[in-house]
Design an enzyme around this catalytic site. Structure first.
Site, PDB file in Angstrom:
ATOM      1  N   ASP A   1       6.321  -0.364   0.572  1.00 32.01           N
ATOM      2  CA  ASP A   1       5.123   0.394   0.226  1.00 32.01           C
ATOM      3  C   ASP A   1       5.440   1.875   0.428  1.00 32.01           C
ATOM      4  O   ASP A   1       5.758   2.303   1.543  1.00 32.01           O
ATOM      5  CB  ASP A   1       3.964  -0.043   1.125  1.00 32.01           C
ATOM      6  CG  ASP A   1       2.638   0.645   0.824  1.00 32.01           C
ATOM      7  OD1 ASP A   1       2.650   1.733   0.231  1.00 32.01           O
ATOM      8  OD2 ASP A   1       1.591   0.098   1.200  1.00 32.01           O
TER       9      ASP A   1
ATOM     10  N   HIS B   1       1.855  -0.087  -3.179  1.00 30.38           N
ATOM     11  CA  HIS B   1       0.683   0.191  -2.366  1.00 30.38           C
ATOM     12  C   HIS B   1      -0.582  -0.471  -2.911  1.00 30.38           C
ATOM     13  O   HIS B   1      -1.608  -0.479  -2.234  1.00 30.38           O
ATOM     14  CB  HIS B   1       0.488   1.711  -2.273  1.00 30.38           C
ATOM     15  CG  HIS B   1      -0.535   2.140  -1.280  1.00 30.38           C
ATOM     16  ND1 HIS B   1      -0.431   1.871   0.068  1.00 30.38           N
ATOM     17  CD2 HIS B   1      -1.705   2.820  -1.442  1.00 30.38           C
ATOM     18  CE1 HIS B   1      -1.479   2.366   0.704  1.00 30.38           C
ATOM     19  NE2 HIS B   1      -2.271   2.945  -0.191  1.00 30.38           N
TER      20      HIS B   1
ATOM     21  N   SER C   1      -6.253   0.196   1.690  1.00 27.04           N
ATOM     22  CA  SER C   1      -5.768   1.536   2.006  1.00 27.04           C
ATOM     23  C   SER C   1      -6.773   2.274   2.892  1.00 27.04           C
ATOM     24  O   SER C   1      -7.149   1.783   3.946  1.00 27.04           O
ATOM     25  CB  SER C   1      -5.470   2.287   0.708  1.00 27.04           C
ATOM     26  OG  SER C   1      -4.746   3.464   0.940  1.00 27.04           O
TER      27      SER C   1
END
Length: 271
Positions: A217, A246, A95
């Site tokens: 996601d 995610h 991320s």
């Protein structure tokens, strides 16, 4: 133990000539890599650390000005690698830490042999020429929900982000690490992430990149992985996994761990 090591709860495990650095995303800490680490320690030296602001770090170390942009986190990565005297590494960034790794590599490409990005986005906001997945109004609502009742927001956000119900072990794990963050710090970090725009800098990345993405996601539309692939200055490859959520390394380790191991071992330049 030095200040850098103490502040980031740095842990070095395993043995091997090559170093793998595991960098977690928002709302988690280094425990998010628990399914991957056992598969690395026999062949690699593995560096784990907590991003400043994670619930496991001392909030007194969190500087709101420094971490108002991703540059503060990129400087932390460079400081960690220099402090540990790591000459170069395979960097695995989840991320926001994927973008942090790219930024750090622009400043110090010598420190990175390749970068694996998981669920990475250079910009979350939509604009006329780009689909990031969020409108400004949606982000304002998200931030207001965090301000008004952080615990309730965590309970609602965790299953959406992970892609499961509250009975899921992965959702419970993410809920725990998310709730461990101090609410004002969590809001500040979220604002920094969701308002970041790394797109203009992608062409300056020279380190080979492996872009790994879930097919579904909440935070990162799958088209973003192709955007990264097209705009990075370095050689890159994309793999879209048949996973939902995610945090696939936490929610679908049976699928994700073999894929990550393959990319860690695979050399784009030699292909």
């Amino acid at each position: 133990m030095g200040v850098v090591e103490e502040a980031h709860n740095i842990r070095v495990v395993g043995s091997g000539q090559q170093t793998v650095v595991l960098a977690h995303g928002f709302g988690t800490d280094q425990s998010v890599w628990k399914h991957l680490v056992p598969h690395l320690v026999d062949q690699y030296k593995v560096v784990l650390y907590d991003n400043m602001g994670a619930g496991t770090t001392n909030p007194d170390y969190f500087d709101f000005d420094r971490y108002a942009s991703l540059d503060g986190y990129a400087c932390d990565v460079i400081a960690i690698l220099d402090d540990l005297r790591v000459p170069n590494c395979i960097y695995v960034g989840h991320s926001v830490s994927a973008m942090v790794g790219l930024l750090a590599s622009i400043s110090r490409p010598d420190l990175f042999t390749k970068i694996l990005t998981i669920s990475a986005s250079p910009r979350y906001l939509n604009d006329p020429e780009y689909f990031g997945g969020f409108e400004q109004e949606e982000l304002l609502e998200l931030f207001e929900a965090m301000r008004s009742n952080y615990k309730a927001w965590c309970a609602g956000f965790a299953p959406l982000a992970v892609g499961g119900d509250m009975e899921s072990v992965a959702v419970q794990e993410f809920s725990r690490t998310l709730f461990n963050m101090r609410p004002d710090i969590a809001l500040s970090v979220a604002q920094t992430i969701f308002y970041s725009d790394v797109r203009p800098l992608l062409r300056h990345v020279t380190v080979p990149c492996h872009i790994i993405q879930s097919v579904k996601d909440l935070a990162v539309p799958v088209v973003v992985s192709e955007y990264l692939h097209q705009h990075l200055g370095a050689a890159s490859i994309v793999e879209v996994m048949s996973t939902d959520g995610h945090l696939p390394q936490l929610s679908s380790p049976d699928v994700v761990v073999p894929i990550l191991l393959r990319h860690i071992r695979y050399d784009i330049a030699a292909a």
